[in-house]
Write a protein that holds these residues in place. Sequence first.
Motif, PDB file in Angstrom:
ATOM      1  N   TRP A 184       0.817  -1.217   0.000  1.00 30.80           N
ATOM      2  CA  TRP A 184       0.000   0.000   0.000  1.00 30.80           C
ATOM      3  C   TRP A 184       0.854   1.272   0.000  1.00 30.80           C
ATOM      4  N   ALA A 185       2.023   1.239   0.667  1.00 26.50           N
ATOM      5  CA  ALA A 185       2.866   2.439   0.723  1.00 26.50           C
ATOM      6  C   ALA A 185       3.349   2.831  -0.673  1.00 26.50           C
ATOM      7  N   LEU A 186       3.667   1.821  -1.478  1.00 20.78           N
ATOM      8  CA  LEU A 186       4.071   2.100  -2.849  1.00 20.78           C
ATOM      9  C   LEU A 186       2.878   2.562  -3.676  1.00 20.78           C
ATOM     10  N   THR A 187       1.718   1.947  -3.438  1.00 18.38           N
ATOM     11  CA  THR A 187       0.504   2.353  -4.134  1.00 18.38           C
ATOM     12  C   THR A 187       0.205   3.828  -3.874  1.00 18.38           C
ATOM     13  N   MET A 188       0.463   4.285  -2.641  1.00 17.55           N
ATOM     14  CA  MET A 188       0.217   5.686  -2.308  1.00 17.55           C
ATOM     15  C   MET A 188       1.114   6.605  -3.131  1.00 17.55           C
TER      16      MET A 188
END
Length: 297
Positions: free
Chosen positions: A107-111
């Motif tokens: 999710w951190a990369l998706t953000m």
Amino acid sequence: MQQQKKAYLFGLSAVLAWSTVATAFKISLAYLTPAQLVLYASAASLMSLLLILAVQGRLGELPAAFAAHWRRSLLLGAVNPFIYYLVLFQAYSLLPAQEAQAINYTWALTMTLLAVPLLKQPLRGQDALAALVCYLGVLIIGTRGAPFSLNFSNLTGVLFALGSTLLWAGYWIFNARDTREPVIGLTLNFALALPLVLVWCALTGELRPVDLQGLAGAAYVGALEMGFTFVLWLSAMKLTQSTARIANLIFLSPVLSLVFIATFVGEPILRSTLVGLAFILGGLLLQKLPQKTAATC
């Protein structure tokens, strides 16, 4: 130094609690449907947040905050906890816990990727490379170690897991502009989301008697994943002299989580999960590396 020790204590406590939630999700879903788990966990979380505010002597702040921010609270509450956890728990119901939790860590990369179209932020080459590494890890996990076959063990479950990262990342992007005090804001989100979850469960026929084991699991998920742990993490971030030091503690969570999953859920940890998780964590670390800047004269 004393404050930094407290920051580490709070941060490690939060990471330890978060490391158990994948196990709690999977065990709870043996007794509850995803929608039921969202309903009862959200109720438990709301009660825990109200208890925190009561202990802090701040319950009186809620009416004024509600009057000023009810529209934002309703919108954000519809995303988190309602839709986000509904999608996430669906992923856990379809996938082994080890696979769902590993994919969720992207999710951190998706953000970062969502910030390009939503916030007009430039995409660094470093971020693009990190994305390739992370999503190769997802491919390895989803295909059980045969990424070039594109033969997913459960494609629907993988899509739900990836969808949850989009929702979570989007939530935090919009939440960054939130002017509400964090605990007050989260409490209002859950208070306004709970009726939405209740209506959803009524419309889908989910309002029926459930086992006490399921309710106990939902109470644990609500208090730990959505309530007290959030406050622990906020406390750590406020006390620390280095945000990066505390933020890096989160990398302990997926490793500890696999230990809990193997011990309490009884899932044999697949080699493909370990390899895929290594790619995902490697991609996240690559994203965090400082970018070299050109020397100036």
